[in-house]
Design an enzyme around this catalytic site. Structure first.
Site, PDB file in Angstrom:
ATOM      1  N   GLY A   1      11.044  65.714  61.898  1.00 37.12           N
ATOM      2  CA  GLY A   1       9.699  66.496  61.667  1.00 37.12           C
ATOM      3  C   GLY A   1       8.991  66.056  60.309  1.00 37.12           C
ATOM      4  O   GLY A   1       7.659  67.141  59.546  1.00 37.12           O
ATOM      5  N   ALA A   2       8.788  65.257  59.840  1.00 35.21           N
ATOM      6  CA  ALA A   2       8.168  64.331  58.421  1.00 35.21           C
ATOM      7  C   ALA A   2       6.494  64.100  59.199  1.00 35.21           C
ATOM      8  O   ALA A   2       6.236  63.812  59.143  1.00 35.21           O
ATOM      9  CB  ALA A   2       9.199  64.417  57.585  1.00 35.21           C
ATOM     10  N   GLY A   3       6.436  63.748  60.213  1.00 33.56           N
ATOM     11  CA  GLY A   3       5.437  62.764  60.901  1.00 33.56           C
ATOM     12  C   GLY A   3       5.202  61.436  60.660  1.00 33.56           C
ATOM     13  O   GLY A   3       4.892  60.807  60.419  1.00 33.56           O
ATOM     14  N   LEU A   4       7.083  60.808  60.217  1.00 29.07           N
ATOM     15  CA  LEU A   4       7.605  58.867  59.902  1.00 29.07           C
ATOM     16  C   LEU A   4       8.036  58.369  60.978  1.00 29.07           C
ATOM     17  O   LEU A   4       8.372  57.230  60.245  1.00 29.07           O
ATOM     18  CB  LEU A   4       8.692  59.363  58.534  1.00 29.07           C
ATOM     19  CG  LEU A   4       7.724  59.987  57.569  1.00 29.07           C
ATOM     20  CD1 LEU A   4       9.395  59.845  56.312  1.00 29.07           C
ATOM     21  CD2 LEU A   4       6.353  59.427  56.938  1.00 29.07           C
TER      22      LEU A   4
ATOM     23  N   GLY B   1      10.908  58.748  62.507  1.00 29.91           N
ATOM     24  CA  GLY B   1      11.657  58.330  62.449  1.00 29.91           C
ATOM     25  C   GLY B   1      12.727  58.180  63.815  1.00 29.91           C
ATOM     26  O   GLY B   1      13.478  57.178  63.860  1.00 29.91           O
ATOM     27  N   GLY B   2      12.839  59.358  64.583  1.00 29.48           N
ATOM     28  CA  GLY B   2      13.458  59.366  65.869  1.00 29.48           C
ATOM     29  C   GLY B   2      12.851  58.576  66.967  1.00 29.48           C
ATOM     30  O   GLY B   2      13.893  57.808  67.956  1.00 29.48           O
ATOM     31  N   SER B   3      11.770  58.211  67.036  1.00 31.24           N
ATOM     32  CA  SER B   3      10.947  56.950  67.477  1.00 31.24           C
ATOM     33  C   SER B   3      11.161  55.588  66.920  1.00 31.24           C
ATOM     34  O   SER B   3      12.018  54.905  67.915  1.00 31.24           O
ATOM     35  CB  SER B   3      10.050  56.890  67.331  1.00 31.24           C
ATOM     36  OG  SER B   3       8.906  57.966  68.015  1.00 31.24           O
TER      37      SER B   3
ATOM     38  N   LYS C   1       7.295  55.258  59.769  1.00 31.69           N
ATOM     39  CA  LYS C   1       5.860  54.215  60.024  1.00 31.69           C
ATOM     40  C   LYS C   1       5.195  55.147  59.166  1.00 31.69           C
ATOM     41  O   LYS C   1       5.584  56.890  59.053  1.00 31.69           O
ATOM     42  CB  LYS C   1       5.931  55.083  62.018  1.00 31.69           C
ATOM     43  CG  LYS C   1       4.568  54.967  61.854  1.00 31.69           C
ATOM     44  CD  LYS C   1       3.707  55.903  62.920  1.00 31.69           C
ATOM     45  CE  LYS C   1       4.467  57.268  62.382  1.00 31.69           C
ATOM     46  NZ  LYS C   1       3.875  59.072  63.042  1.00 31.69           N
TER      47      LYS C   1
ATOM     48  N   ASP D   1       5.043  57.757  70.059  1.00 33.59           N
ATOM     49  CA  ASP D   1       5.194  56.068  68.923  1.00 33.59           C
ATOM     50  C   ASP D   1       6.277  55.196  69.422  1.00 33.59           C
ATOM     51  O   ASP D   1       6.229  54.593  67.920  1.00 33.59           O
ATOM     52  CB  ASP D   1       5.981  57.175  67.835  1.00 33.59           C
ATOM     53  CG  ASP D   1       4.633  57.998  66.942  1.00 33.59           C
ATOM     54  OD1 ASP D   1       3.587  57.381  67.503  1.00 33.59           O
ATOM     55  OD2 ASP D   1       4.856  59.102  66.400  1.00 33.59           O
TER      56      ASP D   1
ATOM     57  N   PRO E   1      13.682  61.834  57.272  1.00 30.97           N
ATOM     58  CA  PRO E   1      13.677  62.950  57.643  1.00 30.97           C
ATOM     59  C   PRO E   1      12.981  63.416  58.872  1.00 30.97           C
ATOM     60  O   PRO E   1      12.392  62.931  58.841  1.00 30.97           O
ATOM     61  CB  PRO E   1      13.314  63.798  56.558  1.00 30.97           C
ATOM     62  CG  PRO E   1      11.987  62.762  55.516  1.00 30.97           C
ATOM     63  CD  PRO E   1      12.255  61.543  56.104  1.00 30.97           C
TER      64      PRO E   1
HETATM   65  O1  C5P Z   1       4.960  62.243  72.956  1.00 30.56           O
HETATM   66  P1  C5P Z   1       5.426  62.565  72.356  1.00 30.56           P
HETATM   67  O2  C5P Z   1       6.989  63.172  73.667  1.00 30.56           O
HETATM   68  O3  C5P Z   1       5.928  62.213  70.815  1.00 30.56           O
HETATM   69  O4  C5P Z   1       4.668  64.096  72.147  1.00 30.56           O
HETATM   70  C1  C5P Z   1       5.431  64.888  71.441  1.00 30.56           C
HETATM   71  C2  C5P Z   1       4.341  66.196  72.080  1.00 30.56           C
HETATM   72  O5  C5P Z   1       2.488  66.014  70.771  1.00 30.56           O
HETATM   73  C3  C5P Z   1       3.184  66.253  73.231  1.00 30.56           C
HETATM   74  O6  C5P Z   1       4.413  66.596  74.316  1.00 30.56           O
HETATM   75  C4  C5P Z   1       2.142  66.872  72.959  1.00 30.56           C
HETATM   76  O7  C5P Z   1       1.960  68.566  72.697  1.00 30.56           O
HETATM   77  C5  C5P Z   1       1.686  65.586  71.546  1.00 30.56           C
HETATM   78  N1  C5P Z   1       0.858  64.574  71.741  1.00 30.56           N
HETATM   79  C6  C5P Z   1      -0.356  64.822  71.548  1.00 30.56           C
HETATM   80  N2  C5P Z   1      -1.154  63.373  71.764  1.00 30.56           N
HETATM   81  C7  C5P Z   1      -0.723  62.012  71.984  1.00 30.56           C
HETATM   82  C8  C5P Z   1       0.903  62.520  70.928  1.00 30.56           C
HETATM   83  C9  C5P Z   1       1.365  63.413  71.294  1.00 30.56           C
HETATM   84  O8  C5P Z   1      -1.297  65.951  72.741  1.00 30.56           O
HETATM   85  N3  C5P Z   1      -1.435  61.205  72.122  1.00 30.56           N
END
Ligand code: C5P
Length: 291
Positions: free
Chosen positions: A96-99, A101-103, A11, A135, A94
């Site tokens: 930890g890249a903001g893409l 992948g895990g989601s 994404k 996500d 990858p």
């Molecule tokens: O929802 P998820 O587990 O992917 O989010 C990871 C971390 O990112 C959350 O623990 C929170 O610290 C932060 N987060 C947030 N607001 C969002 C999504 C994520 O603060 N809308």
């Protein structure tokens, strides 16, 4: 039960505005997300013994409860399903890249297990997805969406038209990882509340105007992550100097991207950037958006 391999797409956030921190610790967001042709591959197989098993050759990928695939499988099947299930993950996106992948892997797992085991839980999948991560509901829908709330309010903006590909991106993937929770804390410290809206971007997408899209890309994390992660600031400055355009982060990074109207244009940019981004190990990918 063995199924054909299933693809989980990366994404990219074309627009990401963090409105502010909520009472529950999450942040309200306004995002425009799109899928790209960078994918993980998942293979689902029946296991002789009960339980859930994740196989993945990448050493930095957890194979147990911290993996979102595991969480998805447990939510649908319980901890010790019989027959057991083995999920082989071929990782290209990858972490930890903001893409996302895990989601995306988790969304594919929810959809595939629901279908393969005839669970009939189609109506529950969105709620289960939101329990796994912010996500994951988007990843269930895919394509081009506007996402609000903490990410779980997903509205499809238009159907994907694969017959006429028109929007591509060059992904710049540094080795550096950025922790999402930490990046939100950086924003909180600076009390950043971003009220920009993606109207202009959505108009530009509807009229397929790639130059206007490029100008309308936006991410609340751009400034703060550049300030806190010098490696990212360096890459941004080098891209700006070489290409004359600022790359944007996807999510809270560490990936950066530039958009373009053809693969050739982006391959040319990649070749130029490879000659100037010589410190650290940076991976480049030219992708198409599913738009
Ligand atoms: O929802 P998820 O587990 O992917 O989010 C990871 C971390 O990112 C959350 O623990 C929170 O610290 C932060 N987060 C947030 N607001 C969002 C999504 C994520 O603060 N809308």
């Amino acid at each position: 039960m063995t199924v054909e391999p299933v693809q989980a797409h990366a994404k990219i956030n074309l627009f990401l505005a963090v409105r502010g921190r909520r009472a529950d610790g999450y942040h309200d967001l306004d995002m425009v997300n799109v899928e790209a042709t960078l994918t993980d591959t998942l293979r689902f197989r029946v296991r002789a013994v009960p339980g859930i098993e994740i196989e993945c050759s990448a050493p930095d990928i957890p194979k147990g409860p911290e993996n979102l695939i595991w969480k998805a499988a447990v939510l649908l099947l319980g901890h010790s399903p019989e027959p057991g299930i083995s999920i082989e993950l071929e990782k290209k996106i990858p972490p930890g890249a903001g893409l996302g992948g895990g989601s995306s892997d988790a969304a594919v797992t929810l959809r595939t297990l629901n279908r393969l085991r005839n669970l009939g839980r189609d109506d529950d999948l969105h709620e289960l997805a939101a329990r796994i991560g912010s996500d994951v509901p988007y990843s269930l829908v895919g394509g081009l969406c506007r996402c609000k709330g903490r990410g779980e309010q997903v509205e499809r903006l238009m159907p994907t038209d694969s017959s006429r590909p028109w929007l591509y991106a060059l992904l710049i993937l540094p080795e550096t990882k950025v922790g999402t929770a930490e990046a939100y804390r950086w924003l909180d410290k600076e009390k950043i509340e971003d009220h920009s809206a993606p109207g202009d971007l959505i108009d530009a997408i509807r009229s397929r105007d790639v130059d206007r899209i490029s100008l309308a890309l936006h991410n609340s994390f751009d400034t703060v992550v550049s300030r806190c992660v010098p490696a990212i600031a360096k890459i941004k400055a080098a891209v700006q100097a070489e290409i004359g355009r600022e790359p944007h982060l996807s999510g809270s990074g560490s990936s950066l991207f530039l958009v373009g109207s053809s693969q050739e244009e982006l391959v040319e940019m990649r070749n130029r950037l490879e000659t100037v981004l010589t410190t650290g190990s940076i991976r480049f990918e030219v992708v198409r958006f599913l738009i």
